[in-house]
Design a protein around this motif. Structure first.
Motif, short mmCIF file in Angstrom:
data_model
loop_
_atom_site.label_atom_id
_atom_site.label_comp_id
_atom_site.label_asym_id
_atom_site.label_seq_id
_atom_site.Cartn_x
_atom_site.Cartn_y
_atom_site.Cartn_z
N GLU A 169 8.49 -5.89 5.79
CA GLU A 169 9.61 -5.77 4.86
C GLU A 169 10.91 -5.51 5.63
O GLU A 169 11.97 -5.99 5.24
CB GLU A 169 9.37 -4.64 3.86
N ARG A 170 10.81 -4.76 6.72
CA ARG A 170 11.99 -4.40 7.50
C ARG A 170 12.69 -5.65 8.05
O ARG A 170 13.91 -5.66 8.18
CB ARG A 170 11.57 -3.48 8.63
N ASP B 126 14.94 -10.16 6.14
CA ASP B 126 16.13 -10.99 6.31
C ASP B 126 15.96 -12.01 7.44
O ASP B 126 16.44 -13.13 7.36
CB ASP B 126 17.37 -10.15 6.53
N LEU B 127 15.22 -11.63 8.49
CA LEU B 127 14.95 -12.57 9.59
C LEU B 127 14.10 -13.74 9.12
O LEU B 127 14.36 -14.89 9.46
CB LEU B 127 14.25 -11.86 10.75
N LEU B 128 13.06 -13.44 8.35
CA LEU B 128 12.18 -14.49 7.84
C LEU B 128 12.93 -15.39 6.86
O LEU B 128 12.79 -16.61 6.89
CB LEU B 128 10.93 -13.90 7.17
N THR B 129 13.74 -14.81 6.01
CA THR B 129 14.53 -15.60 5.06
C THR B 129 15.45 -16.56 5.80
O THR B 129 15.51 -17.75 5.48
CB THR B 129 15.34 -14.67 4.14
N ASP B 130 16.16 -16.06 6.80
CA ASP B 130 17.05 -16.92 7.60
C ASP B 130 16.26 -18.00 8.33
O ASP B 130 16.68 -19.15 8.40
CB ASP B 130 17.85 -16.09 8.60
N SER C 132 17.30 -23.33 -0.89
CA SER C 132 17.23 -22.15 -0.03
C SER C 132 16.35 -21.05 -0.61
O SER C 132 16.22 -20.91 -1.82
CB SER C 132 18.63 -21.61 0.25
N VAL C 133 15.75 -20.30 0.28
CA VAL C 133 14.90 -19.16 -0.09
C VAL C 133 15.82 -18.02 -0.51
O VAL C 133 16.73 -17.65 0.23
CB VAL C 133 14.01 -18.74 1.09
N LYS C 134 15.59 -17.48 -1.67
CA LYS C 134 16.40 -16.37 -2.17
C LYS C 134 15.69 -15.03 -2.06
O LYS C 134 16.30 -14.01 -1.85
CB LYS C 134 16.78 -16.61 -3.64
N ALA C 135 14.36 -15.06 -2.26
CA ALA C 135 13.60 -13.81 -2.26
C ALA C 135 12.21 -14.06 -1.67
O ALA C 135 11.68 -15.17 -1.76
CB ALA C 135 13.45 -13.28 -3.69
N LEU C 136 11.67 -13.03 -1.07
CA LEU C 136 10.32 -13.08 -0.49
C LEU C 136 9.50 -11.93 -1.06
O LEU C 136 10.02 -10.85 -1.31
CB LEU C 136 10.37 -12.93 1.02
N ASN C 137 8.22 -12.19 -1.27
CA ASN C 137 7.29 -11.14 -1.69
C ASN C 137 6.21 -11.02 -0.64
O ASN C 137 5.57 -12.01 -0.28
CB ASN C 137 6.65 -11.48 -3.04
N TYR C 138 6.01 -9.83 -0.15
CA TYR C 138 4.96 -9.58 0.84
C TYR C 138 3.73 -9.04 0.13
O TYR C 138 3.84 -8.23 -0.79
CB TYR C 138 5.43 -8.56 1.88
N ARG C 139 2.57 -9.47 0.57
CA ARG C 139 1.31 -8.94 0.06
C ARG C 139 0.73 -8.01 1.10
O ARG C 139 1.02 -8.13 2.29
CB ARG C 139 0.35 -10.08 -0.23
N ASP C 140 -0.13 -7.11 0.65
CA ASP C 140 -0.70 -6.11 1.55
C ASP C 140 -1.63 -6.70 2.60
O ASP C 140 -1.63 -6.28 3.73
CB ASP C 140 -1.46 -5.04 0.77
N LYS C 141 -2.41 -7.66 2.25
CA LYS C 141 -3.43 -8.19 3.16
C LYS C 141 -3.41 -9.71 3.17
O LYS C 141 -3.01 -10.35 2.22
CB LYS C 141 -4.84 -7.74 2.72
#
Length: 70
Positions: free
Chosen positions: A26-27, A30-34, A46-55
């Motif tokens: 999560e930290r 912004d790098l992954l989005t760019d 363009s990618v506006k938002a990302l959702n991370y999953r636990d596993k």
């Protein structure tokens, strides 16, 4: 000549470990989005938002053109 202790640590982004170490937090969202927006600039909106999953999901994955095995 530089001593090993004065050389910074490097992460190889071409490895699974390196890519995940940088982009799978999560930290660093912004790098992954760019990265994705630059990589896919002419292909998709363009990618506006990302959702991370636990596993990660692991296990068998089948496609329609591959026979299933038991």
């Amino acid at each position: 000549m530089a001593h090993a202790s004065s050389i910074g640590r490097c992460i190889d982004l071409f490895t699974d470990f390196g890519f995940k170490r940088i982009f799978d937090t999560e930290r660093n969202k912004d790098l992954l989005t760019d990265f994705l927006n630059n990589l896919l600039a002419n292909e998709l909106p363009s990618v506006k938002a990302l959702n991370y999953r636990d596993k990660e999901k692991s296990g068998k994955h089948y496609s329609s053109d591959c026979p299933k095995s038991d």
